[in-house]
Design a protein around this motif. Structure first.
Motif, mmCIF file in Angstrom:
data_model
loop_
_atom_site.group_PDB
_atom_site.id
_atom_site.type_symbol
_atom_site.label_atom_id
_atom_site.label_comp_id
_atom_site.label_asym_id
_atom_site.label_seq_id
_atom_site.Cartn_x
_atom_site.Cartn_y
_atom_site.Cartn_z
ATOM 1 N N LYS A 55 36.119 44.254 47.237
ATOM 2 C CA LYS A 55 36.372 45.339 46.294
ATOM 3 C C LYS A 55 37.304 44.903 45.172
ATOM 4 O O LYS A 55 37.027 45.152 43.984
ATOM 5 N N TYR A 56 38.391 44.221 45.515
ATOM 6 C CA TYR A 56 39.425 43.906 44.522
ATOM 7 C C TYR A 56 39.461 42.433 44.120
ATOM 8 O O TYR A 56 40.291 42.028 43.318
ATOM 9 N N LYS A 57 38.557 41.618 44.721
ATOM 10 C CA LYS A 57 38.408 40.197 44.375
ATOM 11 C C LYS A 57 39.681 39.388 44.620
ATOM 12 O O LYS A 57 39.907 38.359 43.984
ATOM 13 N N ASN A 58 40.510 39.862 45.540
ATOM 14 C CA ASN A 58 41.701 39.097 45.936
ATOM 15 C C ASN A 58 42.148 39.541 47.322
ATOM 16 O O ASN A 58 41.666 40.546 47.851
ATOM 17 N N ILE A 59 43.068 38.792 47.905
ATOM 18 C CA ILE A 59 43.615 39.129 49.223
ATOM 19 C C ILE A 59 45.054 39.560 49.041
ATOM 20 O O ILE A 59 45.898 38.774 48.564
ATOM 21 N N SER A 60 45.348 40.808 49.385
ATOM 22 C CA SER A 60 46.712 41.332 49.247
ATOM 23 C C SER A 60 46.901 42.483 50.217
ATOM 24 O O SER A 60 45.986 43.275 50.451
ATOM 25 N N ARG A 61 48.109 42.570 50.772
ATOM 26 C CA ARG A 61 48.399 43.681 51.685
ATOM 27 C C ARG A 61 48.364 45.024 50.969
ATOM 28 O O ARG A 61 48.143 46.064 51.589
ATOM 29 N N LYS A 62 48.600 45.011 49.666
ATOM 30 C CA LYS A 62 48.572 46.259 48.894
ATOM 31 C C LYS A 62 47.175 46.891 48.942
ATOM 32 O O LYS A 62 47.034 48.104 48.804
ATOM 33 N N ASN A 63 46.164 46.049 49.134
ATOM 34 C CA ASN A 63 44.793 46.560 49.184
ATOM 35 C C ASN A 63 44.563 47.468 50.381
ATOM 36 O O ASN A 63 43.653 48.299 50.371
ATOM 37 N N ASN A 64 45.395 47.304 51.439
ATOM 38 C CA ASN A 64 45.266 48.162 52.620
ATOM 39 C C ASN A 64 45.487 49.628 52.267
ATOM 40 O O ASN A 64 44.894 50.526 52.865
ATOM 41 N N PHE A 65 46.368 49.867 51.274
ATOM 42 C CA PHE A 65 46.680 51.249 50.878
ATOM 43 C C PHE A 65 45.695 51.745 49.821
ATOM 44 O O PHE A 65 45.444 52.941 49.714
ATOM 45 N N LYS A 66 45.133 50.802 49.042
ATOM 46 C CA LYS A 66 44.160 51.185 48.028
ATOM 47 C C LYS A 66 42.825 51.585 48.659
ATOM 48 O O LYS A 66 42.134 52.480 48.167
ATOM 49 N N LEU A 67 42.445 50.858 49.722
ATOM 50 C CA LEU A 67 41.163 51.108 50.385
ATOM 51 C C LEU A 67 41.413 51.252 51.883
ATOM 52 O O LEU A 67 41.267 50.319 52.657
ATOM 53 N N GLU A 68 41.809 52.461 52.283
ATOM 54 C CA GLU A 68 42.188 52.703 53.671
ATOM 55 C C GLU A 68 40.968 52.697 54.586
ATOM 56 O O GLU A 68 39.821 52.833 54.140
ATOM 57 N N LYS A 69 41.256 52.586 55.863
ATOM 58 C CA LYS A 69 40.199 52.530 56.870
ATOM 59 C C LYS A 69 39.298 53.757 56.801
ATOM 60 O O LYS A 69 38.069 53.650 56.914
#
Length: 390
Positions: free
Chosen positions: A338-352
């Protein structure tokens, strides 16, 4: 003929050397089947076209497995012959033979082995037959068929299946041994040949389970295991076959062994490493970061996850912990898509929960759905069903 055509159509599959697909064959199915039936019923009239050779990867070691793809017309012919022969041989097959037989499956084969182990047979002979399908001598197959089948036309048709040859990169190579992996009738012919080994082991008093060419013999002592292996090598030699010296070995239940995709030892029954790699490779292929995260991705993931979980979530296996880790790993890959990178912030942008709404079926959800079929939902929530680690 009609039932055979329906079976071929249901199984789909690629086109053969004539490039006629199942769909194209079906456009004139009535005429095609009538023509095929006339050739099959007239002795000497049926000639099997050559197989199309394709290679599929076996794993990370770089090896490939050769498949021979028959034409759709040939698949119909093979299904007709298979449906005629199967009732004759089914009553003769050993009860510990589980491969490609009606009402039998891989899980029953593993449960058979575990049952023998529970009764004290904890020394294991893991038999690997070297290039089994590619190396069965045609004469052995035909001799065993002639012992039961008197119809010369049927025998001639089977012989033309075996000797049809293969085409690879436009070059025709004759087939002098083996029955092609990919042929409809090949599993039945394999069972007919190895049934001889089954009854030799039974007569000698050994406990075993066989699924096609995957064979495990269990014994009470190491000496018995050595004798069982020696007998197996001798019988296979009579059939024109041999064991793979690298893959055939004697082990114990405590040390563990592998059978039909499972890693089996005294601690647990789980997914073997090679099967895990294949599963994760399929998921990687679907979730490549450069691709778009759309509905097709979730649809493909659902197919792969359901198929894998349904197979490995058996009553005797402990796989939940592995599936939990895979779910976490898969969510990271989807967020990277989705975001074309690996970051922990993405966990909050695209939750389970957002991934779930978009159609993601997790391995644990598929696992829970499977075990709910074995017991009441209340018992399943407590994890009290047989074979699940508490």
């Amino acid at each position: 003929m009609l039932a055979s055509w329906k079976a071929v159509k249901r199984n789909k599959g690629a086109a053969g050397v004539d490039r006629i697909s199942v769909e194209k064959y079906g456009e004139k199915a009535e005429g095609n089947l009538a023509h095929l039936m006339r050739r099959l019923k007239t002795r000497g009239a049926y000639k099997s076209p050559p197989l199309k050779r394709v290679h599929i990867p076996k794993g990370k070691n770089g090896g490939t497995r050769p498949l021979g793809i028959p034409t759709v017309d040939t698949r119909c012919a093979q299904e007709v012959i298979r449906s005629l022969l199967e009732p004759i041989y089914e009553s003769q097959f050993h009860e510990n033979s589980f491969g490609f037989r009606p009402g039998r499956n891989c899980h029953q084969a593993v449960e058979c082995v575990l049952g023998h182990i529970k009764s004290g047979h904890k020394h294991v002979v893991d038999v690997d037959i070297k290039g089994f399908f590619d190396n069965i001598p045609h004469q052995v197959i035909l001799t065993m068929l002639r012992a039961e089948i008197a119809d010369g036309n049927i025998l001639d048709i089977i012989e033309t299946f075996l000797r049809s040859g293969v085409v690879e990169e436009g070059i025709l190579t004759p087939t002098t041994r083996g029955t092609p992996q990919g042929g409809v009738i090949s599993p039945l012919l394999a069972n007919i040949v190895l049934n001889h080994l089954d009854w030799k082991l039974e007569t000698a008093g050994y406990k075993f389970a066989r699924y096609a060419d995957d064979l495990v013999i269990v014994c009470k002592t190491n000496e018995q295991a050595k004798d069982a292996l020696a007998l197996t090598v001798e019988v296979l030699a009579d059939l024109g076959l041999e064991c793979s010296p690298e893959k055939t070995k004697i082990s114990t239940y405590a040390v563990g062994f592998q059978f039909l995709g499972f890693d089996i030892n005294s601690k647990r029954v789980s997914i073997r490493e090679k099967s895990r790699e294949k599963f994760q490779d399929k998921l990687k292929e679907i979730t490549t970061r450069s691709h778009n995260l759309d509905a097709k991705v979730f649809e493909k993931l659902t197919q792969v996850i359901r198929g894998t979980v349904n197979y490995f979530c058996a009553r005797f296996s402990q796989v939940k912990r592995y599936f939990i880790e895979i779910d976490k790993w898969l969510r990271r890959r989807l967020r990277s898509m989705k975001y074309k990178n690996i970051s922990r912030k993405n966990n909050f942008k695209l939750e389970k929960k957002i991934l779930t709404k978009r159609g993601l079926i997790t391995c644990v959800e598929a696992w829970q759905h499977t075990i709910n079929r074995w017991c009441s939902p209340k018992a399943a929530r407590r994890g009290k069903q047989y074979g699940v680690a508490h």
